[in-house]
Enzyme design. Sequence first.
Site, short mmCIF file in Angstrom:
data_model
loop_
_atom_site.label_atom_id
_atom_site.label_comp_id
_atom_site.label_asym_id
_atom_site.label_seq_id
_atom_site.Cartn_x
_atom_site.Cartn_y
_atom_site.Cartn_z
N THR A 167 30.70 22.50 -21.90
CA THR A 167 31.67 23.25 -21.10
C THR A 167 31.40 23.26 -19.60
O THR A 167 32.29 22.95 -18.80
CB THR A 167 31.71 24.71 -21.61
OG1 THR A 167 32.16 24.67 -22.97
CG2 THR A 167 32.63 25.58 -20.78
N ASP A 172 37.90 27.04 -28.29
CA ASP A 172 36.48 26.71 -28.43
C ASP A 172 35.84 27.69 -29.42
O ASP A 172 35.08 27.28 -30.31
CB ASP A 172 35.80 26.79 -27.07
CG ASP A 172 34.37 26.28 -27.11
OD1 ASP A 172 34.18 25.07 -27.32
OD2 ASP A 172 33.45 27.09 -26.96
N HIS A 215 36.55 19.13 -23.53
CA HIS A 215 35.95 18.27 -24.57
C HIS A 215 36.68 18.55 -25.86
O HIS A 215 37.50 19.48 -25.93
CB HIS A 215 34.46 18.56 -24.74
CG HIS A 215 34.19 20.04 -24.88
ND1 HIS A 215 34.54 20.75 -26.01
CD2 HIS A 215 33.67 20.93 -24.01
CE1 HIS A 215 34.22 22.02 -25.83
NE2 HIS A 215 33.71 22.17 -24.62
#
Length: 404
Positions: free
Chosen positions: A71, A191, A239
Amino acid sequence: MSRFLRFSLVLAVAAFCAIAQQSDLKPTVILISFDGFRPDYIDRTSSPNFHRFVTEGVRAKAMYSCFPSKTFPNHYSIVTGLYPEHHGIVSNNFFDPELNETYNAFRDIAKETRWYGGEPIWVTAESQGQIAASFFWVGSEVSIKGRQPSRWKKYDHNFPNAQRVDTVLSWLDLPASIRPSCITLYFALLDDAGHRSGPDSPNTMFVVEQADSVVGRLIAGLENRKLLDKVNIVIVSDHGMSQLSPDRVVYLEDYIDSTDSRVVDWSPVAALIPASGREEKVYDALKNAHPNLKLYRKNEIPELWHYRDNPRISQLLAVADDGWTIARRRSQRGERRLSGGNHGYDPRLPSMHALFLARGPVFKQRFVAEPFENIHVYSLLCKILSLTTAPNDGDLRHIMNILR
Ligand code: AMP
Ligand code: ZN
Ligand code: ZN
Protein backbone atom coordinates in the site's frame (compact mmCIF):
# COMPACT_ATOMS: atom_id res chain seq x y z
CA MET A 1 -39.88 36.92 6.14
CA SER A 2 -42.41 34.19 5.39
CA ARG A 3 -41.28 30.62 5.39
CA PHE A 4 -42.02 30.39 1.67
CA LEU A 5 -39.94 33.49 0.88
CA ARG A 6 -37.04 32.23 2.95
CA PHE A 7 -37.19 28.85 1.21
CA SER A 8 -37.27 30.53 -2.22
CA LEU A 9 -34.30 32.66 -1.28
CA VAL A 10 -32.29 29.62 -0.22
CA LEU A 11 -33.16 27.91 -3.51
CA ALA A 12 -32.18 30.99 -5.50
CA VAL A 13 -28.82 31.26 -3.68
CA ALA A 14 -28.16 27.54 -4.23
CA ALA A 15 -28.98 27.86 -7.94
CA PHE A 16 -26.76 30.94 -8.21
CA CYS A 17 -23.87 29.10 -6.52
CA ALA A 18 -24.32 26.11 -8.82
CA ILE A 19 -24.22 28.33 -11.90
CA ALA A 20 -21.22 30.25 -10.57
CA GLN A 21 -19.49 26.97 -9.80
CA GLN A 22 -20.07 25.62 -13.30
CA SER A 23 -18.82 28.73 -15.01
CA ASP A 24 -15.75 29.41 -12.88
CA LEU A 25 -14.60 25.83 -12.39
CA LYS A 26 -10.93 25.45 -13.21
CA PRO A 27 -9.76 22.13 -14.70
CA THR A 28 -10.27 19.80 -11.76
CA VAL A 29 -9.32 16.23 -10.96
CA ILE A 30 -10.47 13.88 -8.23
CA LEU A 31 -8.01 11.02 -7.74
CA ILE A 32 -9.70 8.14 -5.95
CA SER A 33 -8.02 5.03 -4.59
CA PHE A 34 -9.88 1.86 -3.71
CA ASP A 35 -7.12 0.02 -1.88
CA GLY A 36 -6.66 -3.55 -3.09
CA PHE A 37 -9.34 -3.37 -5.84
CA ARG A 38 -8.52 -6.00 -8.45
CA PRO A 39 -9.75 -4.96 -11.91
CA ASP A 40 -11.59 -8.25 -12.51
CA TYR A 41 -13.92 -7.41 -9.60
CA ILE A 42 -15.76 -5.12 -12.02
CA ASP A 43 -16.59 -7.99 -14.36
CA ARG A 44 -17.67 -10.27 -11.53
CA THR A 45 -20.29 -7.89 -10.10
CA SER A 46 -23.08 -5.75 -11.47
CA SER A 47 -21.48 -2.55 -10.05
CA PRO A 48 -23.39 -0.12 -12.31
CA ASN A 49 -21.32 2.91 -11.35
CA PHE A 50 -17.95 1.32 -12.08
CA HIS A 51 -19.46 0.10 -15.35
CA ARG A 52 -20.44 3.67 -16.14
CA PHE A 53 -16.74 4.53 -16.13
CA VAL A 54 -16.15 1.69 -18.61
CA THR A 55 -18.79 2.90 -21.07
CA GLU A 56 -18.35 6.65 -20.56
CA GLY A 57 -14.63 6.80 -19.99
CA VAL A 58 -11.36 4.89 -20.03
CA ARG A 59 -10.56 1.52 -18.54
CA ALA A 60 -7.07 0.03 -18.53
CA LYS A 61 -6.80 -3.73 -19.03
CA ALA A 62 -4.52 -3.49 -16.00
CA MET A 63 -2.35 -1.03 -14.19
CA TYR A 64 0.98 -2.39 -12.96
CA SER A 65 1.93 -1.61 -9.37
CA CYS A 66 5.50 -0.97 -8.39
CA PHE A 67 7.37 -3.68 -6.53
CA PRO A 68 6.55 -4.58 -3.80
CA SER A 69 2.80 -4.44 -4.42
CA LYS A 70 2.12 -2.97 -0.98
CA THR A 71 0.00 0.00 0.00
CA PHE A 72 2.46 2.69 1.07
CA PRO A 73 5.05 2.45 -1.71
CA ASN A 74 2.35 2.35 -4.38
CA HIS A 75 0.15 5.17 -3.16
CA TYR A 76 3.26 7.30 -2.98
CA SER A 77 4.40 6.23 -6.48
CA ILE A 78 1.00 7.13 -7.94
CA VAL A 79 1.24 10.71 -6.65
CA THR A 80 4.96 11.26 -7.33
CA GLY A 81 5.56 9.31 -10.55
CA LEU A 82 8.63 7.76 -8.91
CA TYR A 83 9.59 4.15 -8.36
CA PRO A 84 9.88 3.32 -4.65
CA GLU A 85 13.68 3.11 -5.06
CA HIS A 86 13.57 6.81 -5.98
CA HIS A 87 10.94 8.17 -3.57
CA GLY A 88 12.20 6.18 -0.59
CA ILE A 89 9.05 4.48 0.72
CA VAL A 90 10.42 1.11 -0.35
CA SER A 91 7.79 -0.93 1.54
CA ASN A 92 5.33 -0.63 4.43
CA ASN A 93 8.23 -1.60 6.72
CA PHE A 94 11.92 -1.04 6.05
CA PHE A 95 15.19 -0.20 7.76
CA ASP A 96 17.26 2.84 6.84
CA PRO A 97 20.92 2.09 7.65
CA GLU A 98 21.92 5.76 7.34
CA LEU A 99 19.26 6.99 9.75
CA ASN A 100 19.60 3.75 11.75
CA GLU A 101 15.80 3.79 12.05
CA THR A 102 12.96 1.54 10.98
CA TYR A 103 9.97 2.90 9.08
CA ASN A 104 6.60 1.46 9.97
CA ALA A 105 3.66 2.65 7.87
CA PHE A 106 1.22 2.14 10.71
CA ARG A 107 3.10 4.03 13.41
CA ASP A 108 3.64 7.74 14.05
CA ILE A 109 7.20 7.52 12.74
CA ALA A 110 5.67 7.32 9.22
CA LYS A 111 4.56 10.95 9.64
CA GLU A 112 8.12 12.29 9.64
CA THR A 113 9.27 14.31 6.65
CA ARG A 114 12.69 12.66 6.36
CA TRP A 115 11.26 9.46 4.84
CA TYR A 116 9.51 11.09 1.89
CA GLY A 117 11.43 11.92 -1.28
CA GLY A 118 10.07 13.25 -4.56
CA GLU A 119 7.23 15.67 -5.05
CA PRO A 120 3.61 14.55 -4.63
CA ILE A 121 0.99 16.03 -6.96
CA TRP A 122 -0.45 18.25 -4.22
CA VAL A 123 2.94 19.88 -3.69
CA THR A 124 3.29 20.42 -7.46
CA ALA A 125 -0.21 21.93 -7.55
CA GLU A 126 0.18 24.18 -4.51
CA SER A 127 3.63 25.41 -5.51
CA GLN A 128 2.24 26.44 -8.91
CA GLY A 129 -0.62 28.45 -7.43
CA GLN A 130 -3.37 25.83 -7.39
CA ILE A 131 -5.25 24.47 -4.39
CA ALA A 132 -5.06 20.84 -3.33
CA ALA A 133 -7.19 18.95 -0.85
CA SER A 134 -6.86 15.41 0.39
CA PHE A 135 -9.36 13.12 2.04
CA PHE A 136 -6.56 10.74 2.99
CA TRP A 137 -3.55 9.71 0.93
CA VAL A 138 -0.19 8.33 1.92
CA GLY A 139 2.05 11.38 2.52
CA SER A 140 -0.75 13.93 2.83
CA GLU A 141 -0.24 14.24 6.60
CA VAL A 142 3.44 15.02 6.20
CA SER A 143 5.10 18.28 5.29
CA ILE A 144 6.97 17.53 2.06
CA LYS A 145 9.12 20.27 0.50
CA GLY A 146 7.54 22.47 3.16
CA ARG A 147 4.00 21.92 1.91
CA GLN A 148 0.84 19.93 2.54
CA PRO A 149 -2.51 20.06 0.78
CA SER A 150 -4.52 23.16 1.86
CA ARG A 151 -7.03 20.73 3.33
CA TRP A 152 -6.07 17.32 4.67
CA LYS A 153 -7.27 14.81 7.25
CA LYS A 154 -5.60 12.72 9.89
CA TYR A 155 -6.04 9.12 8.78
CA ASP A 156 -9.06 7.49 10.39
CA HIS A 157 -9.72 3.99 9.12
CA ASN A 158 -13.29 4.00 10.43
CA PHE A 159 -14.39 7.36 9.07
CA PRO A 160 -17.65 6.61 7.18
CA ASN A 161 -17.12 6.31 3.42
CA ALA A 162 -20.27 8.25 2.48
CA GLN A 163 -19.09 11.18 4.58
CA ARG A 164 -15.75 11.17 2.81
CA VAL A 165 -17.63 11.65 -0.47
CA ASP A 166 -19.89 14.36 0.99
CA THR A 167 -16.86 16.26 2.27
CA VAL A 168 -15.20 16.18 -1.14
CA LEU A 169 -18.44 17.44 -2.72
CA SER A 170 -18.58 20.25 -0.16
CA TRP A 171 -15.07 21.29 -1.20
CA LEU A 172 -16.38 21.77 -4.73
CA ASP A 173 -19.05 24.09 -3.33
CA LEU A 174 -16.41 26.49 -1.98
CA PRO A 175 -15.91 29.88 -3.62
CA ALA A 176 -13.54 29.70 -6.60
CA SER A 177 -10.74 31.49 -4.75
CA ILE A 178 -10.42 28.66 -2.22
CA ARG A 179 -11.89 25.72 -4.17
CA PRO A 180 -9.40 22.88 -4.73
CA SER A 181 -8.60 21.75 -8.27
CA CYS A 182 -6.58 18.73 -7.14
CA ILE A 183 -8.38 16.34 -4.81
CA THR A 184 -7.45 12.91 -3.46
CA LEU A 185 -9.85 10.46 -1.87
CA TYR A 186 -9.07 7.06 -0.36
CA PHE A 187 -11.12 4.00 0.63
CA ALA A 188 -9.85 0.90 2.43
CA LEU A 189 -12.98 -1.27 2.36
CA LEU A 190 -11.85 -3.61 -0.44
CA ASP A 191 -8.39 -4.19 0.96
CA ASP A 192 -10.04 -5.04 4.27
CA ALA A 193 -12.46 -7.48 2.61
CA GLY A 194 -9.77 -9.01 0.39
CA HIS A 195 -7.47 -9.70 3.36
CA ARG A 196 -10.30 -11.04 5.47
CA SER A 197 -12.01 -13.36 3.03
CA GLY A 198 -9.87 -13.52 -0.10
CA PRO A 199 -10.40 -12.15 -3.62
CA ASP A 200 -12.82 -14.88 -4.69
CA SER A 201 -15.22 -14.82 -1.77
CA PRO A 202 -18.87 -13.74 -2.07
CA ASN A 203 -18.21 -11.34 0.81
CA THR A 204 -15.56 -9.48 -1.20
CA MET A 205 -17.97 -9.23 -4.15
CA PHE A 206 -20.59 -7.85 -1.76
CA VAL A 207 -18.12 -5.18 -0.66
CA VAL A 208 -17.42 -4.31 -4.34
CA GLU A 209 -21.11 -3.41 -4.59
CA GLN A 210 -20.74 -1.23 -1.49
CA ALA A 211 -17.77 0.52 -3.09
CA ASP A 212 -19.91 0.95 -6.19
CA SER A 213 -22.55 2.81 -4.22
CA VAL A 214 -19.88 5.08 -2.81
CA VAL A 215 -18.97 5.98 -6.39
CA GLY A 216 -22.70 6.33 -7.14
CA ARG A 217 -22.98 8.88 -4.34
CA LEU A 218 -20.13 10.91 -5.83
CA ILE A 219 -21.65 10.76 -9.33
CA ALA A 220 -25.08 11.83 -8.03
CA GLY A 221 -23.53 14.70 -6.07
CA LEU A 222 -21.67 15.91 -9.15
CA GLU A 223 -24.78 15.54 -11.30
CA ASN A 224 -26.81 17.64 -8.83
CA ARG A 225 -24.20 20.33 -9.18
CA LYS A 226 -24.12 19.93 -12.97
CA LEU A 227 -20.44 19.15 -12.62
CA LEU A 228 -20.31 15.53 -13.72
CA ASP A 229 -19.07 16.35 -17.20
CA LYS A 230 -16.71 19.08 -16.00
CA VAL A 231 -14.70 17.25 -13.36
CA ASN A 232 -12.14 14.60 -14.24
CA ILE A 233 -12.29 11.51 -12.06
CA VAL A 234 -9.44 9.01 -11.95
CA ILE A 235 -10.08 5.82 -10.00
CA VAL A 236 -7.10 3.63 -9.19
CA SER A 237 -6.06 0.88 -6.86
CA ASP A 238 -2.61 0.34 -5.45
CA HIS A 239 -2.41 -3.43 -6.13
CA GLY A 240 -4.56 -6.54 -6.48
CA MET A 241 -5.16 -9.41 -4.07
CA SER A 242 -4.18 -13.07 -4.03
CA GLN A 243 -5.79 -16.02 -2.28
CA LEU A 244 -3.71 -17.49 0.56
CA SER A 245 -3.80 -21.01 1.96
CA PRO A 246 -2.39 -22.67 5.11
CA ASP A 247 -1.01 -25.24 2.62
CA ARG A 248 1.17 -22.60 0.98
CA VAL A 249 3.51 -21.42 3.72
CA VAL A 250 7.29 -21.17 3.87
CA TYR A 251 8.58 -21.10 7.46
CA LEU A 252 11.83 -19.20 7.55
CA GLU A 253 13.24 -20.84 10.68
CA ASP A 254 13.10 -24.21 8.91
CA TYR A 255 16.10 -22.89 6.96
CA ILE A 256 17.78 -20.07 8.88
CA ASP A 257 18.59 -19.32 12.50
CA SER A 258 16.76 -16.21 13.69
CA THR A 259 20.00 -14.95 15.28
CA ASP A 260 21.72 -14.93 11.88
CA SER A 261 19.43 -12.38 10.32
CA ARG A 262 17.00 -9.62 11.10
CA VAL A 263 13.74 -9.72 9.14
CA VAL A 264 12.28 -6.21 8.74
CA ASP A 265 9.44 -7.06 6.37
CA TRP A 266 7.79 -10.47 6.32
CA SER A 267 5.36 -11.57 3.69
CA PRO A 268 5.18 -12.16 0.80
CA VAL A 269 8.48 -10.30 0.48
CA ALA A 270 10.89 -10.92 3.34
CA ALA A 271 13.54 -8.22 3.66
CA LEU A 272 16.53 -9.77 5.42
CA ILE A 273 19.43 -8.01 7.04
CA PRO A 274 22.02 -10.71 7.81
CA ALA A 275 24.21 -10.22 10.84
CA SER A 276 27.70 -9.02 10.00
CA GLY A 277 29.79 -11.84 8.57
CA ARG A 278 26.81 -14.16 8.15
CA GLU A 279 25.64 -12.96 4.70
CA GLU A 280 26.94 -16.02 2.87
CA LYS A 281 25.56 -18.38 5.48
CA VAL A 282 22.06 -16.91 5.22
CA TYR A 283 22.24 -16.73 1.44
CA ASP A 284 23.35 -20.35 1.09
CA ALA A 285 20.72 -21.55 3.52
CA LEU A 286 17.84 -19.83 1.74
CA LYS A 287 18.90 -20.11 -1.88
CA ASN A 288 17.03 -23.09 -3.35
CA ALA A 289 15.62 -23.83 0.11
CA HIS A 290 12.03 -24.00 -1.05
CA PRO A 291 10.58 -24.32 -4.59
CA ASN A 292 8.13 -21.46 -3.96
CA LEU A 293 10.62 -18.99 -2.54
CA LYS A 294 12.98 -16.93 -4.71
CA LEU A 295 16.01 -15.40 -3.09
CA TYR A 296 17.79 -12.37 -4.51
CA ARG A 297 20.88 -10.48 -3.53
CA LYS A 298 20.23 -6.80 -4.07
CA ASN A 299 22.11 -6.77 -7.38
CA GLU A 300 20.13 -9.81 -8.61
CA ILE A 301 16.67 -8.29 -8.14
CA PRO A 302 14.84 -8.38 -11.52
CA GLU A 303 15.46 -5.16 -13.46
CA LEU A 304 11.79 -4.84 -14.31
CA TRP A 305 11.07 -4.22 -10.62
CA HIS A 306 13.33 -1.10 -10.48
CA TYR A 307 14.17 -2.08 -6.93
CA ARG A 308 17.89 -1.74 -6.21
CA ASP A 309 18.85 1.91 -6.07
CA ASN A 310 18.25 2.74 -2.41
CA PRO A 311 20.08 1.91 0.84
CA ARG A 312 16.66 1.18 2.40
CA ILE A 313 16.34 -1.89 0.16
CA SER A 314 17.94 -4.68 2.16
CA GLN A 315 20.82 -6.86 0.99
CA LEU A 316 18.72 -10.01 0.74
CA LEU A 317 15.17 -10.31 -0.49
CA ALA A 318 13.11 -13.52 -0.30
CA VAL A 319 10.02 -13.33 -2.49
CA ALA A 320 7.19 -15.86 -2.24
CA ASP A 321 5.34 -17.22 -5.28
CA ASP A 322 1.77 -16.08 -5.88
CA GLY A 323 -0.52 -17.06 -3.00
CA TRP A 324 2.32 -18.21 -0.72
CA THR A 325 3.10 -16.82 2.74
CA ILE A 326 6.45 -16.39 4.45
CA ALA A 327 6.02 -16.97 8.18
CA ARG A 328 7.68 -17.83 11.42
CA ARG A 329 6.41 -20.94 13.22
CA ARG A 330 6.26 -19.96 16.84
CA SER A 331 6.80 -16.25 17.25
CA GLN A 332 4.13 -13.69 17.93
CA ARG A 333 5.90 -11.50 15.42
CA GLY A 334 6.06 -12.02 11.72
CA GLU A 335 3.23 -12.98 9.43
CA ARG A 336 0.41 -14.79 11.15
CA ARG A 337 -2.28 -14.59 8.50
CA LEU A 338 -2.26 -17.84 6.53
CA SER A 339 -5.70 -17.67 4.94
CA GLY A 340 -7.78 -14.95 3.34
CA GLY A 341 -5.88 -12.72 0.93
CA ASN A 342 -2.61 -10.85 0.61
CA HIS A 343 -0.55 -8.78 -1.81
CA GLY A 344 3.04 -7.66 -2.19
CA TYR A 345 3.93 -10.21 -4.90
CA ASP A 346 5.41 -9.57 -8.37
CA PRO A 347 3.29 -6.72 -9.81
CA ARG A 348 3.08 -8.42 -13.21
CA LEU A 349 1.13 -11.40 -11.83
CA PRO A 350 -2.53 -11.16 -12.90
CA SER A 351 -3.58 -11.42 -9.23
CA MET A 352 -1.59 -8.25 -8.47
CA HIS A 353 -2.98 -6.14 -11.32
CA ALA A 354 -4.33 -2.80 -10.17
CA LEU A 355 -7.35 -0.80 -11.28
CA PHE A 356 -7.39 2.25 -13.55
CA LEU A 357 -10.65 3.92 -14.60
CA ALA A 358 -11.09 7.51 -15.72
CA ARG A 359 -13.94 9.73 -16.82
CA GLY A 360 -14.31 13.41 -17.60
CA PRO A 361 -13.71 16.11 -20.19
CA VAL A 362 -10.12 15.15 -21.00
CA PHE A 363 -10.79 11.43 -21.40
CA LYS A 364 -11.93 9.37 -24.35
CA GLN A 365 -15.13 7.40 -24.00
CA ARG A 366 -15.46 3.62 -24.17
CA PHE A 367 -11.69 3.36 -24.48
CA VAL A 368 -9.77 0.31 -23.29
CA ALA A 369 -6.08 1.04 -22.67
CA GLU A 370 -3.30 -1.52 -22.75
CA PRO A 371 -1.69 -2.19 -19.34
CA PHE A 372 0.64 0.53 -18.07
CA GLU A 373 2.69 1.28 -14.94
CA ASN A 374 1.25 3.43 -12.16
CA ILE A 375 4.26 5.80 -12.30
CA HIS A 376 2.62 7.48 -15.33
CA VAL A 377 -0.41 8.68 -13.37
CA TYR A 378 1.47 11.66 -11.89
CA SER A 379 2.21 13.03 -15.37
CA LEU A 380 -1.42 12.51 -16.32
CA LEU A 381 -2.63 14.52 -13.32
CA CYS A 382 -0.14 17.30 -14.16
CA LYS A 383 -1.41 17.35 -17.75
CA ILE A 384 -5.05 17.68 -16.61
CA LEU A 385 -4.12 20.54 -14.29
CA SER A 386 -1.64 22.17 -16.73
CA LEU A 387 1.16 21.80 -14.17
CA THR A 388 4.86 21.52 -14.91
CA THR A 389 5.98 18.10 -13.69
CA ALA A 390 8.71 17.64 -11.11
CA PRO A 391 11.43 15.17 -12.21
CA ASN A 392 9.93 11.67 -12.13
CA ASP A 393 10.16 8.19 -13.64
CA GLY A 394 6.88 8.33 -15.59
CA ASP A 395 6.13 9.58 -19.08
CA LEU A 396 2.78 10.79 -20.31
CA ARG A 397 3.53 9.43 -23.80
CA HIS A 398 2.80 5.93 -22.48
CA ILE A 399 -0.84 6.85 -21.87
CA MET A 400 -1.38 9.82 -24.18
CA ASN A 401 -3.88 7.72 -26.16
CA ILE A 402 -6.42 7.76 -23.31
CA LEU A 403 -6.87 11.51 -23.77
CA ARG A 404 -9.28 13.05 -26.23
P1 AMP B 1 -1.47 -3.12 3.63
O1 AMP B 1 -2.62 -3.93 3.21
O2 AMP B 1 -0.78 -3.71 4.82
O3 AMP B 1 -0.51 -2.81 2.51
O4 AMP B 1 -2.04 -1.71 4.14
C1 AMP B 1 -3.39 -1.32 4.01
C2 AMP B 1 -3.76 -0.41 5.13
O5 AMP B 1 -3.04 0.80 5.04
C3 AMP B 1 -5.19 0.04 5.13
O6 AMP B 1 -6.03 -0.88 5.77
C4 AMP B 1 -5.17 1.34 5.88
O7 AMP B 1 -5.53 1.16 7.21
C5 AMP B 1 -3.72 1.76 5.82
N1 AMP B 1 -3.60 3.07 5.23
C6 AMP B 1 -3.89 3.42 3.97
N2 AMP B 1 -3.66 4.73 3.75
C7 AMP B 1 -3.20 5.23 4.94
C8 AMP B 1 -2.79 6.50 5.37
N3 AMP B 1 -2.80 7.56 4.54
N4 AMP B 1 -2.37 6.63 6.63
C9 AMP B 1 -2.36 5.58 7.48
N5 AMP B 1 -2.74 4.34 7.13
C10 AMP B 1 -3.17 4.16 5.87
ZN1 ZN C 1 -3.12 -1.48 -0.45
ZN1 ZN D 1 -3.65 -4.76 1.99
